[in-house]
Design a protein around this motif. Sequence first.
Motif, PDB file in Angstrom:
ATOM      1  N   UNK A   1      11.736  14.072  22.181  1.00  0.00           N
ATOM      2  CA  UNK A   1      12.511  14.969  21.322  1.00  0.00           C
ATOM      3  C   UNK A   1      11.718  15.541  20.151  1.00  0.00           C
ATOM      4  N   UNK A   2      10.641  14.882  19.758  1.00  0.00           N
ATOM      5  CA  UNK A   2       9.791  15.404  18.698  1.00  0.00           C
ATOM      6  C   UNK A   2      10.337  15.248  17.294  1.00  0.00           C
ATOM      7  N   UNK A   3      11.347  14.427  17.110  1.00  0.00           N
ATOM      8  CA  UNK A   3      11.921  14.206  15.779  1.00  0.00           C
ATOM      9  C   UNK A   3      12.051  12.716  15.518  1.00  0.00           C
ATOM     10  N   UNK A   4      12.077  12.386  14.243  1.00  0.00           N
ATOM     11  CA  UNK A   4      12.315  11.008  13.808  1.00  0.00           C
ATOM     12  C   UNK A   4      13.575  11.004  12.949  1.00  0.00           C
ATOM     13  N   UNK A   5      14.737  10.789  13.531  1.00  0.00           N
ATOM     14  CA  UNK A   5      15.962  10.858  12.736  1.00  0.00           C
ATOM     15  C   UNK A   5      16.088   9.749  11.701  1.00  0.00           C
ATOM     16  N   UNK A   6      15.334   8.681  11.835  1.00  0.00           N
ATOM     17  CA  UNK A   6      15.395   7.600  10.862  1.00  0.00           C
ATOM     18  C   UNK A   6      14.552   7.889   9.631  1.00  0.00           C
ATOM     19  N   UNK A   7      13.775   8.983   9.669  1.00  0.00           N
ATOM     20  CA  UNK A   7      12.989   9.374   8.497  1.00  0.00           C
ATOM     21  C   UNK A   7      13.821  10.326   7.651  1.00  0.00           C
ATOM     22  N   UNK A   8      14.445   9.809   6.619  1.00  0.00           N
ATOM     23  CA  UNK A   8      15.296  10.633   5.760  1.00  0.00           C
ATOM     24  C   UNK A   8      14.699  10.817   4.377  1.00  0.00           C
TER      25      UNK A   8
ATOM     26  N   UNK B   1      16.513   1.969   8.703  1.00  0.00           N
ATOM     27  CA  UNK B   1      15.280   2.729   8.928  1.00  0.00           C
ATOM     28  C   UNK B   1      14.241   1.855   9.623  1.00  0.00           C
ATOM     29  N   UNK B   2      13.221   2.500  10.121  1.00  0.00           N
ATOM     30  CA  UNK B   2      12.134   1.844  10.838  1.00  0.00           C
ATOM     31  C   UNK B   2      10.822   2.417  10.282  1.00  0.00           C
ATOM     32  N   UNK B   3       9.825   1.567  10.054  1.00  0.00           N
ATOM     33  CA  UNK B   3       8.539   2.095   9.591  1.00  0.00           C
ATOM     34  C   UNK B   3       7.959   2.997  10.673  1.00  0.00           C
ATOM     35  N   UNK B   4       7.275   4.053  10.266  1.00  0.00           N
ATOM     36  CA  UNK B   4       6.890   5.092  11.218  1.00  0.00           C
ATOM     37  C   UNK B   4       5.400   5.166  11.504  1.00  0.00           C
ATOM     38  N   UNK B   5       4.584   4.374  10.809  1.00  0.00           N
ATOM     39  CA  UNK B   5       3.134   4.506  10.949  1.00  0.00           C
ATOM     40  C   UNK B   5       2.623   4.265  12.350  1.00  0.00           C
TER      41      UNK B   5
END
Length: 107
Positions: free
Chosen positions: A46-53, A65-69
């Motif tokens: 999908x190319x998006x990170x919905x948990x990154x707000x 949330x989830x760490x994204x690194x």
Amino acid sequence: MNKKLFNLCLLNIFLLNLIFRYPNIPHEQGTDSLEYHAISYYLNDFGVMPWYTTLISAFGLGEHTQEIGFIALLSSASLVSSLTIEYTILFFSIFFIINKKIQTSRL
């Protein structure tokens, strides 16, 4: 240590890591690895990170949330190399252990 011996040792480390780390089951074991796997597939599809707000949610400090690194690194490496997520994880595990062996041998 001469260069030929060093290259032979490096090849030996690589081959042993490949033998020991090659998956003998269809997917990773444990809940964290399956979660990272699923989230990386979601990011690739999908190319998006919905948990990154917000900025703090990037470090996993916000609510739900989830760490994204590592997830972003895994997804981008999978897209750039055209490998599946499983083989990208295998490559990273081998790469990180070889890097650690080289760093400790220099000390």
